[in-house]
Design an enzyme around this catalytic site. Structure first.
Site, PDB file in Angstrom:
ATOM      1  N   GLU A   9     -11.702   1.066   4.930  1.00 48.90           N
ATOM      2  CA  GLU A   9     -11.642   1.233   6.353  1.00 48.90           C
ATOM      3  C   GLU A   9     -11.934   3.020   6.717  1.00 48.90           C
ATOM      4  OE1 GLU A   9      -6.613   0.223   6.521  1.00 48.90           O
ATOM      5  OE2 GLU A   9      -6.942   1.888   5.453  1.00 48.90           O
ATOM      6  N   GLU A  32       2.668   9.501   6.429  1.00 48.80           N
ATOM      7  CA  GLU A  32       2.630   7.988   6.807  1.00 48.80           C
ATOM      8  C   GLU A  32       4.240   8.186   6.193  1.00 48.80           C
ATOM      9  OE1 GLU A  32      -0.844   6.562   7.222  1.00 48.80           O
ATOM     10  OE2 GLU A  32      -1.895   8.070   6.917  1.00 48.80           O
ATOM     11  N   HIS A  54      -5.217   8.084   0.708  1.00 47.40           N
ATOM     12  CA  HIS A  54      -4.320   8.004   0.963  1.00 47.40           C
ATOM     13  C   HIS A  54      -4.216   9.346  -0.832  1.00 47.40           C
ATOM     14  CE1 HIS A  54      -2.964   6.209   3.921  1.00 47.40           C
ATOM     15  NE2 HIS A  54      -2.958   5.487   3.431  1.00 47.40           N
ATOM     16  N   HIS A  86      -8.841   0.178  -0.681  1.00 47.88           N
ATOM     17  CA  HIS A  86      -9.469   0.625   0.364  1.00 47.88           C
ATOM     18  C   HIS A  86     -10.350   2.107   0.523  1.00 47.88           C
ATOM     19  CE1 HIS A  86      -6.536  -0.937   3.914  1.00 47.88           C
ATOM     20  NE2 HIS A  86      -7.172  -1.519   3.662  1.00 47.88           N
ATOM     21  N   ARG A 108     -11.506  11.024   5.005  1.00 50.17           N
ATOM     22  CA  ARG A 108     -11.588   9.422   5.617  1.00 50.17           C
ATOM     23  C   ARG A 108     -11.990   8.800   6.622  1.00 50.17           C
ATOM     24  NH1 ARG A 108      -5.387   6.693   7.905  1.00 50.17           N
ATOM     25  NH2 ARG A 108      -5.717   5.310   6.518  1.00 50.17           N
ATOM     26  N   GLU A 163       0.503  -1.511   0.123  1.00 53.29           N
ATOM     27  CA  GLU A 163      -0.339   0.398  -0.106  1.00 53.29           C
ATOM     28  C   GLU A 163       0.788   1.024  -0.345  1.00 53.29           C
ATOM     29  OE1 GLU A 163      -2.280   0.144   3.463  1.00 53.29           O
ATOM     30  OE2 GLU A 163      -3.621   1.454   2.851  1.00 53.29           O
TER      31      GLU A 163
END
Ligand code: LER
Ligand code: MN
Length: 270
Positions: A247, A159, A189, A212, A218, A153
């Site tokens: 997610e 991150e 992302h 995801h 998010r 991923e």
């Protein structure tokens, strides 16, 4: 495309972007009641997962296990595949191998996300990318022995500083010494890093093996400003038939987040 939803068993990650938090039984029961096809589990370690119980729950609720996350290797045990210390890298590899074996026994894939780590003053970018490529080569081959692809991923810049886009991801998995590593397209992302999500999906093409499914903020799909139509159209165009796995933060709560996700999924996909 099939629907999937996340269950986190990692107390230390509470507050993180997973929908269900109250154990496998609760998560499986609620997912099945809403008509999800599969669950994705985020465990603290393999020892924390009762395989017999999980098998029974999947059977009872007619669910598949889509994937198992390895993020606890980082969050809980401080391990990354790009650590400057070779002993720590070896520990990180064996942590992921244990998850690959667990997931493989259910026909599912392990996911490498935050365990990729980052480059820094002790390990320059090329060196770290080399460690990561070697790890994906070895772990991808291990995953093949367990009968499932390994999922890698790309993450947003806050991150990791190794691989942020689908194009970075394609380059990395193409350089690995196995074709058993696929990419995870995490729409959250991608919303941060990609100029255009649909064209990034076309760039990922047949390398994309998991998605995801989440909104721009998010939150569950439908609670932000993501334009899902072109994303789903691009996934159809590349012939993607894997999971759209929720997610997302459990906002306003797990049940409502799951309900919103499945409604959005049905509107877009069915
Ligand atoms: C982390 O931000 C993420 O998206 C997870 O899927 C990986 O640990
Ligand atoms: Mn993700």
């Amino acid at each position: 495309m099939k629907s999937c939803i996340t269950i986190s068993l990692v107390e230390e990650a509470r507050g993180g972007p997973f929908v269900f938090w109250d154990g496998l039984e609760d998560g499986c029961q609620r997912s099945a009641a809403l008509g999800f096809d599969a669950v994705e589990v985020f465990p603290p370690s393999v020892e924390a997962v009762d395989k017999t119980k999980l098998n029974e729950l999947l059977d009872q609720h007619q669910l598949r296990l889509a994937a198992v996350g390895t993020g606890a290797g980082w969050v809980k045990h401080g391990l990354t595949l790009t650590d400057a210390n070779p002993e720590k890298r070896a520990e990180a590899i064996s942590f992921v191998e244990s998850i690959i074996a667990l997931a493989g026994s259910f026909g599912a894939s392990a996911i490498i996300g935050s365990m990729q780590g980052r480059w820094d003053a002790t390990t320059d970018k090329d060196t770290a990318l080399g460690y990561l490529r070697d790890a994906l080569s070895s772990l991808g081959k291990t995953a093949a022995q367990h009968g499932a692809p390994l999922i890698y991923e790309p993450l947003n810049r806050y991150e990791t500083n190794l691989c942020n886009t689908m194009a970075d991801g394609v380059k990395l998995v193409t350089e690995a010494e196995t074709d058993n590593v696929v990419l995870l397209a995490d729409l959250f992302h991608m919303n941060i890093e990609e100029a255009d999500l649909a064209s990034a999906i076309r760039t990922g093409k047949d390398k994309i093996g998991h998605v995801h499914f989440v909104d721009s903020n998010r939150q569950p799909a439908g609670a932000g400003h993501m334009d899902f139509e072109p994303v789903v159209a691009a996934l159809r165009e590349i012939g993607y038939d894997g999971y759209l796995s929720a997610e997302a933060f459990p906002i306003p709560n797990s049940q409502a987040a799951a309900e919103m996700t499945i409604q959005t999924f049905q509107r877009l996909v069915r």
